[in-house]
Design a protein around this motif. Sequence first.
Motif, short mmCIF file in Angstrom:
data_model
loop_
_atom_site.label_atom_id
_atom_site.label_comp_id
_atom_site.label_asym_id
_atom_site.label_seq_id
_atom_site.Cartn_x
_atom_site.Cartn_y
_atom_site.Cartn_z
N ALA A 117 0.83 -1.20 0.00
CA ALA A 117 0.00 0.00 0.00
C ALA A 117 0.87 1.25 0.00
N GLY A 118 1.15 1.77 -1.20
CA GLY A 118 1.72 3.10 -1.31
C GLY A 118 0.61 4.12 -1.20
N TRP A 119 0.91 5.37 -1.50
CA TRP A 119 -0.17 6.36 -1.34
C TRP A 119 -1.29 6.12 -2.35
N ARG A 120 -0.94 5.63 -3.54
CA ARG A 120 -2.00 5.38 -4.54
C ARG A 120 -2.90 4.22 -4.11
N GLY A 121 -2.30 3.11 -3.74
CA GLY A 121 -3.10 1.98 -3.28
C GLY A 121 -3.89 2.31 -2.03
N THR A 122 -3.30 3.13 -1.16
CA THR A 122 -4.00 3.54 0.05
C THR A 122 -5.21 4.40 -0.29
N SER A 123 -5.05 5.31 -1.24
CA SER A 123 -6.19 6.15 -1.64
C SER A 123 -7.32 5.30 -2.21
N LEU A 124 -6.99 4.11 -2.75
CA LEU A 124 -7.99 3.18 -3.29
C LEU A 124 -8.46 2.16 -2.25
N LYS A 125 -7.94 2.28 -1.02
CA LYS A 125 -8.36 1.46 0.12
C LYS A 125 -8.10 -0.04 -0.10
N ILE A 126 -6.90 -0.35 -0.56
CA ILE A 126 -6.57 -1.74 -0.84
C ILE A 126 -6.59 -2.61 0.41
N ALA A 127 -6.21 -2.08 1.57
CA ALA A 127 -6.22 -2.90 2.79
C ALA A 127 -7.64 -3.35 3.13
N THR A 128 -8.61 -2.47 2.96
CA THR A 128 -9.99 -2.86 3.25
C THR A 128 -10.50 -3.86 2.22
N VAL A 129 -10.04 -3.74 0.98
CA VAL A 129 -10.41 -4.74 -0.05
C VAL A 129 -9.91 -6.12 0.38
N ALA A 130 -8.68 -6.19 0.87
CA ALA A 130 -8.13 -7.47 1.31
C ALA A 130 -8.92 -8.04 2.49
N VAL A 131 -9.27 -7.19 3.44
CA VAL A 131 -10.06 -7.66 4.60
C VAL A 131 -11.42 -8.17 4.14
N GLU A 132 -12.07 -7.43 3.26
CA GLU A 132 -13.38 -7.86 2.77
C GLU A 132 -13.30 -9.23 2.11
N ARG A 133 -12.24 -9.45 1.34
CA ARG A 133 -12.08 -10.74 0.66
C ARG A 133 -11.76 -11.86 1.66
N LEU A 134 -10.97 -11.57 2.68
CA LEU A 134 -10.71 -12.57 3.71
C LEU A 134 -11.99 -12.98 4.43
N LEU A 135 -12.87 -12.00 4.68
CA LEU A 135 -14.11 -12.29 5.40
C LEU A 135 -15.10 -13.09 4.56
N LEU A 136 -14.98 -13.01 3.24
CA LEU A 136 -15.83 -13.84 2.39
C LEU A 136 -15.54 -15.33 2.59
N GLN A 137 -14.36 -15.63 3.12
CA GLN A 137 -13.98 -17.02 3.39
C GLN A 137 -14.50 -17.50 4.74
N GLY A 138 -14.99 -16.58 5.58
CA GLY A 138 -15.50 -16.94 6.89
C GLY A 138 -15.05 -15.97 7.96
N GLY A 139 -15.74 -16.02 9.11
CA GLY A 139 -15.40 -15.16 10.23
C GLY A 139 -16.01 -13.78 10.11
N ASN A 140 -15.65 -12.92 11.06
CA ASN A 140 -16.14 -11.55 11.05
C ASN A 140 -15.01 -10.61 11.44
N LEU A 141 -15.33 -9.34 11.55
CA LEU A 141 -14.28 -8.34 11.77
C LEU A 141 -13.50 -8.55 13.06
N THR A 142 -14.10 -9.18 14.05
CA THR A 142 -13.37 -9.42 15.30
C THR A 142 -12.29 -10.48 15.12
N ASP A 143 -12.33 -11.21 14.01
CA ASP A 143 -11.32 -12.24 13.74
C ASP A 143 -10.10 -11.69 12.99
#
Length: 259
Positions: A117-143
């Motif tokens: 996540a450089g400034w460009r990827g950060t402006s596109l919220k790549i970290a939240t994209v990764a979290v959303e995709r991880l949660l599609l596999q199971g669990g919730n935000l507390t995990d």
Amino acid sequence: MWQWQTWSELPYLTCDLLADWQHGFFTRQFNPREPHELTPVLAANASTHRLKQIHGKIVLTPTEIASTTEVEVETGNALGDGMLTEQPVQAVWVASADCNPILIANRHTGNVAAVHAGWRGTSLKIATVAVERLLLQGGNLTDIIVAIGPAIAGEVYQVTTQVGLEVCASIGLKPLSGDLEADAADLQSLPNSPLLPDSQAGRVRLDVRRVNQLQLERMGVAPHQILIAPHCTFQEPEHFFSYRREKLKKIQWSGIVSK
């Protein structure tokens, strides 16, 4: 919460939040080793997965990496800036110098993600994209647990005011009026703001690490589930390459292995 480890007398960092996963934020001392050479440092039997980073928000699984036609011609590496695992014992890697290497784990599934996540990827919220995709596999935000590794610190990262505001707009701290200087002043007045003043006209200092943290918190990841490494790539030449400092395209790798 951050520990120095050694392999063959070479130093790398680990984060206590991720103690249940084999992982590492590797230093310049490991250069020029590539991910396939670094994976055995973490797990001898893990498969290795990497991308050709493009400063975007594409996050891929190993299956998607294997099937995509969007690849770098020279190496055949898929294009993207984040990977998430689908099975146990998969190692995912990202390269960085001043950009943020972010390692994420899902305690429910054991799967993990690695994000550049450089400034460009950060402006596109790549970290939240990764979290959303991880949660599609199971669990919730507390995990979800997140370690943001060594990157350039806000107090030394000068960008244009336009860039600073563009990145900060991704967290919606305050509505922007369109007046660059007034908007920057408003954001800088907020407590623990990621936007800092700079003595040069038309410039600000930007804490990209803090922006990623705020994006994750605003999506519902609790503050205690996120840690930022207390190391600045620009200010610690003994451990890290920094493009801003050296103007050389040299990187260090960060990786994590799924359970």
